[in-house]
Design a protein around this motif. Structure first.
Motif, short mmCIF file in Angstrom:
data_model
loop_
_atom_site.label_atom_id
_atom_site.label_comp_id
_atom_site.label_asym_id
_atom_site.label_seq_id
_atom_site.Cartn_x
_atom_site.Cartn_y
_atom_site.Cartn_z
N ILE A 53 -6.06 2.28 5.16
CA ILE A 53 -4.84 2.48 4.40
C ILE A 53 -5.17 3.38 3.22
CG2 ILE A 53 -5.26 0.37 3.06
CD1 ILE A 53 -2.21 -0.02 2.90
N ASP A 54 -4.30 4.32 2.92
CA ASP A 54 -4.55 5.18 1.75
C ASP A 54 -3.43 5.03 0.73
OD1 ASP A 54 -2.47 6.89 2.48
OD2 ASP A 54 -3.75 8.54 3.02
N SER A 55 -3.57 5.72 -0.37
CA SER A 55 -2.64 5.55 -1.49
C SER A 55 -1.22 5.99 -1.16
CB SER A 55 -3.15 6.29 -2.71
OG SER A 55 -3.26 7.67 -2.44
N SER A 56 -1.05 6.90 -0.22
CA SER A 56 0.31 7.32 0.14
C SER A 56 1.11 6.14 0.68
CB SER A 56 0.29 8.47 1.14
OG SER A 56 -0.40 8.10 2.31
N CYS A 57 0.45 5.27 1.40
CA CYS A 57 1.12 4.08 1.93
C CYS A 57 1.51 3.14 0.80
CB CYS A 57 0.22 3.37 2.93
SG CYS A 57 0.93 1.83 3.54
N ASP A 84 -6.26 -6.46 1.04
CA ASP A 84 -6.44 -7.23 -0.18
C ASP A 84 -7.29 -6.46 -1.19
OD1 ASP A 84 -6.30 -9.44 -1.95
OD2 ASP A 84 -8.19 -10.21 -1.17
N ARG A 85 -8.37 -5.85 -0.71
CA ARG A 85 -9.26 -5.10 -1.59
C ARG A 85 -8.53 -3.90 -2.23
NH1 ARG A 85 -13.26 -0.83 -0.71
NH2 ARG A 85 -14.76 -0.96 -2.40
N VAL A 86 -7.78 -3.15 -1.41
CA VAL A 86 -7.05 -1.98 -1.92
C VAL A 86 -6.00 -2.41 -2.94
CG1 VAL A 86 -5.46 -0.13 -1.28
CG2 VAL A 86 -7.49 -0.56 0.11
#
Length: 112
Positions: A53-57, A84-86
């Motif tokens: 998963i990246d920040s755009s999501c 959870d970590r992100v």
């Protein structure tokens, strides 16, 4: 990325499989908006089966949360340790109801 839509206890669940990033996060945006357009203001986004998963999501999720909250609803996230970590690293665990199962998310949304 694959999207599987289902309903659990009449709450729409948008389940994502695989990787979600800038190239495909618009699909999640479209699914959230489609549910809101149908009058569904309580949603679960199930990210338990994602591998990236990246920040755009994260921006899409924040926009979706704001959209349903404006209509008196809520958006709950089901995740795995990666999600959870992100969310923890970005401080979003304070904003998003985060759950380890769809059942936990349902209880949370029912309490709103």
């Amino acid at each position: 990325m694959e999207i599987v839509k289902k309903a659990v206890a009449r709450i729409p669940v948008i389940e994502i499989h695989g990787q979600i990033d800038l190239s495909n996060c618009h699909m999640l945006h479209d699914e959230i908006n489609a549910e809101v357009d149908k009058g569904n203001y309580r949603l679960i986004v199930d990210l338990k089966k994602i591998s990236y998963i990246d920040s755009s999501c994260l921006g899409i999720l924040l926009g979706g949360l704001e959209l349903v909250r404006q209509r008196g609803g809520g958006l709950a996230i089901v995740g795995n340790p990666l999600v959870d970590r992100v969310l923890t690293l970005t401080g979003l665990t304070r904003i998003f109801p985060f759950h380890s199962s769809v059942q936990e998310a349902l209880v949370d949304l029912a309490a709103e």
